[in-house]
Design an enzyme around this catalytic site. Structure first.
Site, mmCIF file in Angstrom:
data_model
loop_
_atom_site.group_PDB
_atom_site.id
_atom_site.type_symbol
_atom_site.label_atom_id
_atom_site.label_comp_id
_atom_site.label_asym_id
_atom_site.label_seq_id
_atom_site.Cartn_x
_atom_site.Cartn_y
_atom_site.Cartn_z
ATOM 1 N N TRP A 88 9.429 3.485 -3.847
ATOM 2 C CA TRP A 88 10.341 2.386 -4.189
ATOM 3 C C TRP A 88 11.252 2.882 -5.324
ATOM 4 C CZ3 TRP A 88 9.358 -1.784 -8.215
ATOM 5 C CH2 TRP A 88 10.287 -2.831 -8.091
ATOM 6 N N ASP A 91 -0.035 0.344 -6.537
ATOM 7 C CA ASP A 91 0.937 -0.735 -6.483
ATOM 8 C C ASP A 91 0.705 -1.445 -5.154
ATOM 9 O OD1 ASP A 91 3.088 -2.421 -6.478
ATOM 10 O OD2 ASP A 91 4.620 -0.866 -6.700
ATOM 11 N N LYS A 137 5.503 -11.711 -2.454
ATOM 12 C CA LYS A 137 5.734 -11.712 -1.010
ATOM 13 C C LYS A 137 4.664 -12.527 -0.275
ATOM 14 C CE LYS A 137 8.141 -8.240 -2.614
ATOM 15 N NZ LYS A 137 9.418 -7.626 -2.575
HETATM 16 C C1 LMR Z 1 12.380 -4.322 -2.158
HETATM 17 O O1 LMR Z 1 11.910 -3.190 -2.192
HETATM 18 O O2 LMR Z 1 13.368 -4.621 -1.486
HETATM 19 C C2 LMR Z 1 11.707 -5.410 -2.942
HETATM 20 O O3 LMR Z 1 10.602 -4.924 -3.601
HETATM 21 C C3 LMR Z 1 12.643 -6.149 -3.809
HETATM 22 C C4 LMR Z 1 13.113 -5.361 -4.976
HETATM 23 O O4 LMR Z 1 13.009 -5.884 -6.091
HETATM 24 O O5 LMR Z 1 13.578 -4.230 -4.820
#
Ligand code: LMR
Length: 391
Positions: free
Chosen positions: A127, A208, A243
């Site tokens: 992420w 996570d 979520k």
């Molecule tokens: C995402 O990856 O789209 C979500 O976790 C929202 C975000 O805050 O990035």
């Protein structure tokens, strides 16, 4: 003084959200930010949340402060939900956080407090905000191989080889389930190999888990987190309720820490909260606690969550089938194997841009698609566009 500021890099996911909003095309399809959407493209408040809010409105008599770590009942309920019986609950320190991101940030800060030279091992890819927060905090990060572009699954050999380079005092950041951004996940046997690497190196795992219940089910999705927690002397778990309870804007998350000195871990979490934001938000955490501790609310929530999960699975299968028909090949079959909200299609940023420009299809630049952004009508449209673009 502020003239000294320089422009910070925009967040790619949030920028995409903005671009989608500004696109006037009625046929546009949003597969960007990780927000669940139903078949009508709405992100409704879950019924269980509405019921809990009604009860709370009747019962709550004060909005005074709770405690630096939030309500211990929230911690108890979340420890049970995420960690199950994998570790004795009395050995877990936990504090409520402003969302999963708040928990991630606090976990990094906790690690740095314990070891100023900490290195955090991150999956390639991960992420993007993991990387951004680490860079902002000035914490060294080391990538480990994860996504296999050829198979669209996990490059386990590469991953293990890289994780074996970690050492005691390092943190290994793992996605508990529903890997973001790829959708590619380890199976139980592969997780055991990761556990063995953690045991061998003595590195501290940080899990996570932001999508529990979106993959294979609530308990199945927590399985790897529980297996890791049970097998190592200490670990950090950053869990999000955004979520699976659909309470994105309420900022509800928790950081759990297993390890020897529970008392010290607990006071340190409270200390870090005090330094960063003082008391964590309570509203979402209270709703979650009410739902998890009330049989009928919990049953209602689980049924709603299960509907969301199976809906996403159906969309995956529909998309894989539509692509098979449109392309005459099985090369998109991985979409039905991936789990969670996301799948990485595995194409170039140029192709992602072309899909956006020509078809109004918005996915993240690395070709991450939010499967929940689809519905029965848009699946064939997406499949046609993917094949037409020559992906
Ligand atoms: C995402 O990856 O789209 C979500 O976790 C929202 C975000 O805050 O990035």
């Amino acid at each position: 003084m502020f003239e000294a500021l320089t422009e910070q890099p925009p967040d790619g996911i949030l920028k995409l959200m903005q671009m989608f909003r500004e696109d006037p095309r009625e046929t546009k399809i949003d597969l960007g930010v990780g927000v669940y959407k139903d078949a009508n493209g709405k992100t409704p408040v879950m019924h269980a949340i509405k019921s809990a809010e009604e009860l709370l409105w009747q019962e709550q008599t004060t909005k005074s402060y709770v405690g630096l770590a939030g309500d211990p009942a929230f911690a108890d309920a979340m420890i049970a939900l995420v960690l199950g019986q994998s570790v004795p609950h009395a050995s877990v320190a936990a504090a409520a956080m402003p969302g999963g991101t708040g928990a991630v940030r606090q976990a990094f800060e906790l690690a740095r407090l314990a070891n100023p030279d900490v290195r955090v091992f991150v999956s390639d890819p991960t992420w993007p905000n993991h990387l951004s927060i680490l860079d902002y905090l000035g914490i060294e990060r080391v990538s480990y191989r994860y996504f296999d572009a050829a198979t669209k699954g996990v490059d386990l050999d590469g991953m293990l080889a890289d994780l074996n380079q970690a050492r005691k005092g390092d943190v290994v950041l793992l996605h508990g389930c529903c890997h973001n951004p790829t959708g590619a996940n380890l199976n139980a046997a592969q997780w055991q190999e990761v556990v063995a690497a953690l045991q061998k190196t003595g590195a501290t795992p940080m899990i996570d888990i932001a999508y529990q219940g979106f993959g294979d089910g609530l308990d199945a999705d927590a399985g790897p987190t529980r297996a890791v927690a049970a097998a190592v002397p200490e670990c950090m778990v950053a869990a999000s309720c955004s979520k699976n309870f659909g309470i994105y804007r309420e900022r509800t998350g928790i950081l759990m820490v297993t390890g020897a000195d529970r008392g010290l871990n607990q006071t340190t979490l409270g200390f870090l909260n005090r330094q960063n934001f003082s008391f964590p938000p309570d509203h979402g955490a209270r709703l979650v606690t009410m739902i998890l501790t009330n049989d009928s609310l919990r049953a209602e929530w689980q049924a709603e969550l299960e509907e969301m999960r199976t809906g996403m699975l159906t969309l995956r299968e529909q998309l894989a089938r539509a692509l098979q028909t449109a392309s005459g090949s099985n090369r998109f079959g991985f979409l039905a194997q991936h789990r969670g909200m996301f799948s990485r299609l595995g194409t170039t940023p140029e192709m992602v841009k072309k899909l956006r420009d020509d078809h109004g299809i918005y996915m993240v630049g690395d070709s991450r698609m939010n499967i929940a952004g689809l519905n029965a009508q848009t699946v064939p449209i997406l499949a046609g566009a993917i094949v037409e673009a020559g992906v």
